[in-house]
Design an enzyme around this catalytic site. Structure first.
Site, PDB file in Angstrom:
ATOM      1  N   GLY A 196       1.026  -1.021   0.367  1.00 43.16           N
ATOM      2  CA  GLY A 196       0.379  -0.095   0.132  1.00 43.16           C
ATOM      3  C   GLY A 196       0.906   1.274  -0.479  1.00 43.16           C
ATOM      4  N   GLY A 223       4.501  -7.950   4.329  1.00 48.47           N
ATOM      5  CA  GLY A 223       3.837  -8.453   2.445  1.00 48.47           C
ATOM      6  C   GLY A 223       5.296  -8.053   1.680  1.00 48.47           C
ATOM      7  N   THR A 275       4.570   1.314   6.932  1.00 48.13           N
ATOM      8  CA  THR A 275       3.358   0.889   6.585  1.00 48.13           C
ATOM      9  C   THR A 275       2.728   1.636   7.582  1.00 48.13           C
ATOM     10  OG1 THR A 275       1.733  -0.773   7.940  1.00 48.13           O
ATOM     11  CG2 THR A 275       4.269  -0.408   8.764  1.00 48.13           C
ATOM     12  N   ASP A 302      -0.133   1.305   9.705  1.00 48.99           N
ATOM     13  CA  ASP A 302      -0.506   0.699  10.812  1.00 48.99           C
ATOM     14  C   ASP A 302       0.704   0.327  11.887  1.00 48.99           C
ATOM     15  OD1 ASP A 302      -2.590   0.480   9.618  1.00 48.99           O
ATOM     16  OD2 ASP A 302      -1.851  -1.734   8.113  1.00 48.99           O
ATOM     17  N   ARG A 357     -24.885  15.185  18.939  1.00 44.48           N
ATOM     18  CA  ARG A 357     -24.497  13.267  18.816  1.00 44.48           C
ATOM     19  C   ARG A 357     -23.164  12.865  19.268  1.00 44.48           C
ATOM     20  NH1 ARG A 357     -25.027  16.372  13.027  1.00 44.48           N
ATOM     21  NH2 ARG A 357     -27.628  15.872  12.414  1.00 44.48           N
ATOM     22  N   MET A 405      -7.834   3.169   9.848  1.00 48.80           N
ATOM     23  CA  MET A 405      -7.385   1.386   9.645  1.00 48.80           C
ATOM     24  C   MET A 405      -7.114   1.372  10.209  1.00 48.80           C
ATOM     25  SD  MET A 405      -5.655   2.856   5.292  1.00 48.80           S
ATOM     26  CE  MET A 405      -7.349   3.295   3.993  1.00 48.80           C
ATOM     27  N   GLY A 406      -6.254  -0.165  10.019  1.00 46.99           N
ATOM     28  CA  GLY A 406      -5.875  -1.546  11.185  1.00 46.99           C
ATOM     29  C   GLY A 406      -6.750  -2.463  10.399  1.00 46.99           C
ATOM     30  N   ARG A 435      -4.414   7.155   3.736  1.00 51.07           N
ATOM     31  CA  ARG A 435      -2.903   6.969   2.913  1.00 51.07           C
ATOM     32  C   ARG A 435      -2.218   8.546   2.382  1.00 51.07           C
ATOM     33  NH1 ARG A 435      -1.472   2.221   3.377  1.00 51.07           N
ATOM     34  NH2 ARG A 435      -2.774   0.331   3.566  1.00 51.07           N
TER      35      ARG A 435
END
Length: 363
Positions: free
Chosen positions: A15, A117, A138, A140, A175, A182-183, A290
């Site tokens: 990514g 990866g 990353t 993450d 509200r 993301m995660g 990202r």
């Protein structure tokens, strides 16, 4: 060994994230200024290395990229040469093609910029004899042997900015606003952004949540003086005894696509508090996390990573990844870097700090 190196390559895999271009710039400037090497950019990750899609990089054609998000080389998260899936859905091992292209391109070193990866692929290629070094990337922040990965700081600041904006509208309209971040497996973005953005509830993959306790927290906000609530949810969060929410199944070399847990949590809160007149809204930040220009921290870290990757090649120290340890950039083995994921410790200091100031993790 610097005088023995003549040409190196660099690719960006997985990514995209802010800081990739800063790494490319750091590599090109360091390699050309210090060693006068030729630098080849491989386009679209390992896919480019499989088909020989490359272009030269020099100090002229990288001008201005420090501040630009994404990657000028392009990237792909579907180009695993060891498990390549063609258009007919047939899996093939094209690792030998990659090795042949590294030799054909006369690459004396290859810098792979990616997450677990891409770095796992890099490690496999190194074991087959490829002169590979890695740079951790990353948003993450889930690589275990580096304190921080570049892209994470920018993503957290993007999410924090969203929370600042959502907070003002949640307070104005009384509200509950749920923000999905993301995660997939690790909740670092949600945890850091949630604390920095003053969230009342933070739900992360590492701590399965009890929706009843989430509702109790929101109820206490509305029965007290606050009159509004902010819930941050990582896309991989799941309820006790439940599973992740997906948008699309895995297939053709890709992981299942997560997403929708924010709406699920929002619907559950609305069921709990709706009869009490509480309005619930959901925002999914998605790929905004990202994109965009990297933060100052990420620009500096990326530049340092790029330079140190060049130094690894100059020393012939292949099969390593550059990592941030404290204030220093140090080499670590690729094999160690991809051996395990760095998850949020459920009983760690950061979680305990958040709970001490009143944040609920739904437990």
């Amino acid at each position: 060994m610097g005088h023995e190196i003549k040409r190196i390559g660099i690719l960006t895999g997985g990514g995209d994230c802010p800081g990739l271009n800063a790494v490319i710039r750091g590599v090109v400037k360091s390699a050309s200024n210090l060693y006068q090497w030729e630098i080849i950019g491989i386009e679209d990750g390992f896919e480019g290395l499989m088909i020989g899609k490359v272009r030269p990089l020099n100090q002229e054609n990288i001008k201005g990229i420090l501040t630009v998000g994404g990657t000028i080389l392009g990237t792909s998260n579907r180009g695993n040469p060891f498990d390549f899936v063609d258009t007919d859905g047939v899996k093939k091992d094209l690792s030998s093609v990659v090795l042949e292209n590294i030799k054909r391109l006369s690459l004396d070193g290859l810098i792979v910029v990616g997450g677990d990866g891409s770095l796992s692929i890099a490690n496999q290629l190194y074991k087959m004899g490829a002169p590979v070094v890695g740079v951790p990337k990353t948003i993450d922040n889930d690589l275990s042997v580096t304190d921080v990965t570049f892209g994470f700081d920018t993503a957290v600041n993007t999410a924090r900015d969203a929370l600042d904006r959502l907070r003002s509208t949640a307070e104005s309209h009384h509200r509950v606003i749920v923000l999905e971040l993301m995660g997939r497996y690790a909740g670092w973005i949600a945890l850091h952004a949630g604390i920095a953005g003053g969230a009342d509830v933070i739900l992360i993959p590492e701590i399965p949540y009890d929706i009843g306790k989430v509702c109790d927290k929101m109820r206490s906000r509305f029965h007290g003086k606050s009159g509004f609530g902010i819930v941050v949810v990582a896309e991989g969060a799941k309820p006790l005894g439940g599973d992740v929410v997906t948008q699309a199944p895995a297939g053709k070399g890709r992981l299942e696509r997560l997403g929708g847990v924010g709406n699920k949590v929002g619907d559950n809160i609305a069921m709990c508090l709706g009869p009490e007149g509480v309005d619930v809204r959901v925002t999914v930040l998605g790929h905004i996390q990202r994109g965009g220009s990297p933060s100052a921290f990420d620009r500096i870290l990326s530049t340092r990573f790029g330079h140190e990757a060049v130094e690894l090649i100059a020393r012939g120290d292949f099969g390593k990844m550059v990592a941030l340890k404290g204030q220093d950039i140090v080499p670590v083995k690729l094999e160690e870097a991809v051996s395990r994921m760095r998850s949020v410790p459920p009983e760690g200091q950061l979680v305990k700090t958040a709970e001490a100031i009143g944040v609920s993790f739904g437990r």
